[in-house]
Design a protein around this motif. Structure first.
Motif, mmCIF file in Angstrom:
data_model
loop_
_atom_site.group_PDB
_atom_site.id
_atom_site.type_symbol
_atom_site.label_atom_id
_atom_site.label_comp_id
_atom_site.label_asym_id
_atom_site.label_seq_id
_atom_site.Cartn_x
_atom_site.Cartn_y
_atom_site.Cartn_z
ATOM 1 N N LEU A 1 0.746 -1.003 0.030
ATOM 2 C CA LEU A 1 0.158 -0.034 0.157
ATOM 3 C C LEU A 1 0.862 1.181 0.073
ATOM 4 N N THR A 2 1.835 1.300 0.766
ATOM 5 C CA THR A 2 2.823 2.338 0.716
ATOM 6 C C THR A 2 3.354 2.706 -0.517
ATOM 7 N N ASP A 3 3.717 1.581 -1.227
ATOM 8 C CA ASP A 3 4.385 1.635 -2.693
ATOM 9 C C ASP A 3 3.157 2.172 -3.703
ATOM 10 N N GLN A 4 2.172 1.797 -3.559
ATOM 11 C CA GLN A 4 1.106 2.231 -4.425
ATOM 12 C C GLN A 4 0.788 3.716 -3.895
ATOM 13 N N SER A 5 0.945 4.193 -2.882
ATOM 14 C CA SER A 5 0.583 5.499 -2.639
ATOM 15 C C SER A 5 1.834 6.463 -3.235
ATOM 16 N N HIS A 6 3.168 5.941 -3.117
ATOM 17 C CA HIS A 6 4.126 6.629 -3.790
ATOM 18 C C HIS A 6 4.010 6.728 -5.377
ATOM 19 N N ILE B 1 -7.883 6.263 -9.820
ATOM 20 C CA ILE B 1 -6.941 5.707 -9.111
ATOM 21 C C ILE B 1 -6.877 6.150 -7.723
ATOM 22 N N THR B 2 -7.495 7.231 -7.256
ATOM 23 C CA THR B 2 -7.831 7.386 -5.723
ATOM 24 C C THR B 2 -8.487 6.379 -5.101
ATOM 25 N N ASP B 3 -9.848 6.362 -5.747
ATOM 26 C CA ASP B 3 -10.734 5.325 -5.438
ATOM 27 C C ASP B 3 -10.169 3.905 -5.372
#
Length: 226
Positions: A117-122, A177-179
């Motif tokens: 999830l952290t990688d997705q956020s980056h 993408i945010t969703d």
């Protein structure tokens, strides 16, 4: 002018051609309905016809190319009936995976999913939609693997193959993408709480998000569909 095929291991030339074409088709660099020929591909990569022919056969087996005797080979267009059927199967499998996952989820699994999830956020912050798409894929794969159901992901993978290119189109929209990321965070939280009811409900919501997108893309890009 030739494109360079970089071999960092023991892969064959056919493997390299296949991987490059697969990437370009999956990410819509080569669009549905586009004509593609073995001769042009061989010339582009500076290889013989045989590696190109082998790559074409593998892409055809993945239902990404339509090879037609005495006619031009084309990148396969989307099929609404196939998409509907495969999404039904994927929903059924993922709901069962969530049920199994909630029964065994622990802190180690929480930490591994949190890193994804952290990688997705980056990736989202960097505007890298292609990397986000890869991490989205990895999120679902991780849940299957950590639930002891790697073969379930093989089924999900086959189902995803029919809609992955549509996902690339949908992920060009920042709000969507945010969703998706918000859904993933909510799913991770439900797993951490081992709430089967919430995990199943969130899975239904998450996998249903493409309904409107598919309808919209079908209306705006009819030439992408059979």
């Amino acid at each position: 002018m030739h494109d360079t095929l970089i071999n960092t291991g023991s892969k064959s030339t056919a493997d390299l051609v296949f991987e490059k074409l697969h990437e370009e088709i999956a990410t819509l660099v080569i669009l549905p309905g586009s004509k593609i020929s073995e001769a042009d591909v061989a010339r582009r990569f500076g290889v013989s016809r045989q590696p190109a022919r082998d790559a074409f056969r593998r892409l055809h087996n993945l239902e990404l190319l339509e090879i037609r005797p005495q006619r031009a080979t084309v990148v396969r267009r989307f099929s609404l009936p196939e998409i509907s059927n495969t999404r039904f199967v994927r929903m059924a499998v993922e709901l069962e995976v969530m049920e199994r996952a909630c029964a065994i989820w622990d802190h180690t699994r929480v930490d591994r999913l949190t890193q994804n999830l952290t990688d997705q956020s980056h990736a989202l912050n960097d505007g890298d939609t292609i990397r986000f798409h890869v991490l989205d894929y990895g999120f679902h794969q991780l849940i299957c693997e950590m639930s002891g159901l790697p073969m379930a992901f093989e089924t999900i993978e086959r189902c995803k193959r029919n809609v992955d290119r549509l996902c690339v189109l949908s992920l060009s929209n920042d709000k969507r993408i945010t969703d998706v990321l918000d859904d993933h965070r909510a799913l991770a939280d439900a797993l951490a709480r081992r709430s089967t009811q919430d995990a199943r409900a969130l899975t239904r919501r998450h996998l249903s998000r493409l309904d409107a997108t598919i309808s919209e893309i079908h209306q705006t890009h009819t030439d992408y569909f059979q």
